[in-house]
Design a protein around this motif. Structure first.
Motif, PDB file in Angstrom:
ATOM      1  N   VAL A  11     124.021  81.782 -80.662  1.00  0.00           N
ATOM      2  CA  VAL A  11     125.241  80.830 -79.978  1.00  0.00           C
ATOM      3  C   VAL A  11     124.764  80.660 -78.563  1.00  0.00           C
ATOM      4  O   VAL A  11     125.001  79.257 -78.168  1.00  0.00           O
ATOM      5  CB  VAL A  11     126.446  81.741 -79.945  1.00  0.00           C
ATOM      6  N   LEU A  12     124.039  81.467 -77.632  1.00  0.00           N
ATOM      7  CA  LEU A  12     123.998  81.072 -76.414  1.00  0.00           C
ATOM      8  C   LEU A  12     122.802  80.240 -76.125  1.00  0.00           C
ATOM      9  O   LEU A  12     122.372  79.235 -75.228  1.00  0.00           O
ATOM     10  CB  LEU A  12     123.684  82.177 -75.362  1.00  0.00           C
ATOM     11  N   GLU A  13     121.600  80.290 -77.104  1.00  0.00           N
ATOM     12  CA  GLU A  13     120.423  79.524 -77.020  1.00  0.00           C
ATOM     13  C   GLU A  13     120.569  78.390 -77.953  1.00  0.00           C
ATOM     14  O   GLU A  13     119.692  77.377 -77.760  1.00  0.00           O
ATOM     15  CB  GLU A  13     119.251  80.575 -77.076  1.00  0.00           C
ATOM     16  N   THR A  17     118.800  88.296 -76.405  1.00  0.00           N
ATOM     17  CA  THR A  17     118.903  86.967 -76.001  1.00  0.00           C
ATOM     18  C   THR A  17     118.139  87.013 -74.588  1.00  0.00           C
ATOM     19  O   THR A  17     117.948  87.790 -73.767  1.00  0.00           O
ATOM     20  CB  THR A  17     120.299  86.563 -75.554  1.00  0.00           C
ATOM     21  N   VAL A  18     117.289  85.528 -74.493  1.00  0.00           N
ATOM     22  CA  VAL A  18     116.619  85.383 -73.071  1.00  0.00           C
ATOM     23  C   VAL A  18     117.734  84.752 -72.097  1.00  0.00           C
ATOM     24  O   VAL A  18     117.231  84.148 -71.165  1.00  0.00           O
ATOM     25  CB  VAL A  18     115.241  84.750 -73.434  1.00  0.00           C
ATOM     26  N   TYR A  19     118.749  84.291 -72.584  1.00  0.00           N
ATOM     27  CA  TYR A  19     119.696  83.679 -71.915  1.00  0.00           C
ATOM     28  C   TYR A  19     119.878  84.321 -70.467  1.00  0.00           C
ATOM     29  O   TYR A  19     120.195  85.589 -70.439  1.00  0.00           O
ATOM     30  CB  TYR A  19     121.157  83.455 -72.450  1.00  0.00           C
ATOM     31  N   PRO A  20     119.942  83.577 -69.243  1.00  0.00           N
ATOM     32  CA  PRO A  20     120.121  84.208 -67.894  1.00  0.00           C
ATOM     33  C   PRO A  20     121.281  85.088 -68.030  1.00  0.00           C
ATOM     34  O   PRO A  20     122.296  84.629 -68.295  1.00  0.00           O
ATOM     35  CB  PRO A  20     119.750  83.133 -67.044  1.00  0.00           C
ATOM     36  N   ARG A  21     121.226  86.183 -67.082  1.00  0.00           N
ATOM     37  CA  ARG A  21     122.463  86.919 -66.920  1.00  0.00           C
ATOM     38  C   ARG A  21     122.963  86.740 -65.474  1.00  0.00           C
ATOM     39  O   ARG A  21     122.332  86.259 -64.629  1.00  0.00           O
ATOM     40  CB  ARG A  21     121.789  88.424 -66.967  1.00  0.00           C
ATOM     41  N   THR A  22     124.091  86.850 -65.334  1.00  0.00           N
ATOM     42  CA  THR A  22     124.954  86.787 -64.045  1.00  0.00           C
ATOM     43  C   THR A  22     125.438  88.087 -63.661  1.00  0.00           C
ATOM     44  O   THR A  22     125.824  88.868 -64.686  1.00  0.00           O
ATOM     45  CB  THR A  22     126.138  85.900 -64.190  1.00  0.00           C
ATOM     46  N   GLU A  23     125.323  88.369 -62.652  1.00  0.00           N
ATOM     47  CA  GLU A  23     125.724  89.737 -62.137  1.00  0.00           C
ATOM     48  C   GLU A  23     127.378  89.647 -62.011  1.00  0.00           C
ATOM     49  O   GLU A  23     127.994  88.688 -61.624  1.00  0.00           O
ATOM     50  CB  GLU A  23     125.084  89.853 -60.498  1.00  0.00           C
ATOM     51  N   PHE A  24     128.193  90.885 -62.319  1.00  0.00           N
ATOM     52  CA  PHE A  24     129.517  90.799 -62.270  1.00  0.00           C
ATOM     53  C   PHE A  24     129.945  90.784 -60.729  1.00  0.00           C
ATOM     54  O   PHE A  24     129.570  91.979 -60.112  1.00  0.00           O
ATOM     55  CB  PHE A  24     130.077  91.961 -63.212  1.00  0.00           C
TER      56      PHE A  24
END
Length: 260
Positions: free
Chosen positions: A218-220, A251-258
């Motif tokens: 879904v993300l990529e 997933t290799v989609y970039p993560r965001t910090e909470f």
């Protein structure tokens, strides 16, 4: 969607080391959304899904910052079964959350069991509840929920919007009915994409390695159009994925910090 909307924000992927950490910070996120909404307009409109989502809301039970009397709760989708039936999303949310908190019963908006014989009427009656909540106050073409919480199935479905189903193309109705769900129960009602995509905040909540491949897809590869990938809130709405590390593992989609 109308062409004057700016393009949507990219989804934000926020991964937590454990399911418990996810539940804790999801509760903090909901509290923040609630505060913003109540400060602005004195109420908090939220729509919930069923499936695994209700059990992810347990961090709200003992949270002293929740102002339950200001919540207006709707269901993103609902199975056409009695409200106390094990398949009911309302039953799942009640068992996991509402039975344990002081929310006024009239603030939880369920489908009308008297209309179960006629799906179109049932969907229309739920749409009228939304019109009553939103139309007089917001004068928008579609309701603008403060927060919509979604789950996702292994096939990429979300709400009761299933792969290759005609409803994926619905652009006018707020609430539609399904009588041929690929998974039981067959009969459901569901918000349509225009309602989901006009929310101020939409959060997918997913945990476990069994969701990892679908989340990556879904993300990529949003262009492939799985139902969950079609959730793209119109600007200035924002889409979040709150997942645990197991669900984010492929997933290799970039993560965001909470950050609150």
């Amino acid at each position: 969607m109308s062409s004057h909307h700016q393009p949507p924000h990219a989804p934000l992927l926020i991964a937590f080391p454990t399911k418990d950490a996810l539940q804790h910070d999801l509760a903090a996120f909901i509290v923040r959304a609630q505060k913003d909404s109540i400060d602005k307009k004195g109420r908090f409109t939220i729509a919930l899904s069923g499936g695994s989502l209700p059990n992810m809301l347990k961090g709200l039970i003992s949270n002293s910052h929740i102002k339950w009397n200001h919540w207006q709760v709707y269901y993103v989708d609902e199975r056409v079964v009695p409200l106390d039936h094990p398949d009911s999303n309302h039953r799942a949310c009640t068992d996991a959350l509402f039975a344990h908190v002081p929310i006024p019963a009239e603030n939880i908006h369920t489908i009308d069991p008297a209309l179960f014989g006629e799906l179109e009427e049932l969907a229309d009656s739920y749409e009228k509840l939304l019109i009553h909540e939103f139309a007089q106050k917001d004068a928008a073409r579609f309701p603008v929920f403060d927060l919509i919480l979604l789950g996702m199935g292994p096939d990429g479905h979300t709400a009761s919007l299933f792969p290759a189903h005609d409803l994926l193309a619905e652009e006018d109705r707020w609430v539609a009915y399904v009588e041929d769900s690929p998974k039981p129960p067959l009969r459901r009602i569901t918000f349509t994409y225009p309602v989901i995509n006009h929310a101020a905040r939409v959060v997918f909540v997913a945990s476990g390695a069994d969701k990892a491949a679908t989340i990556a897809h879904v993300l990529e590869h949003p262009e492939e159009g799985l139902p969950a990938a079609r959730v793209r809130p119109v600007f200035p709405g924002q889409l979040y994925w709150f997942v645990d590390d197991a669900a984010a593992s492929k997933t290799v989609y970039p993560r965001t910090e909470f950050k609150l």
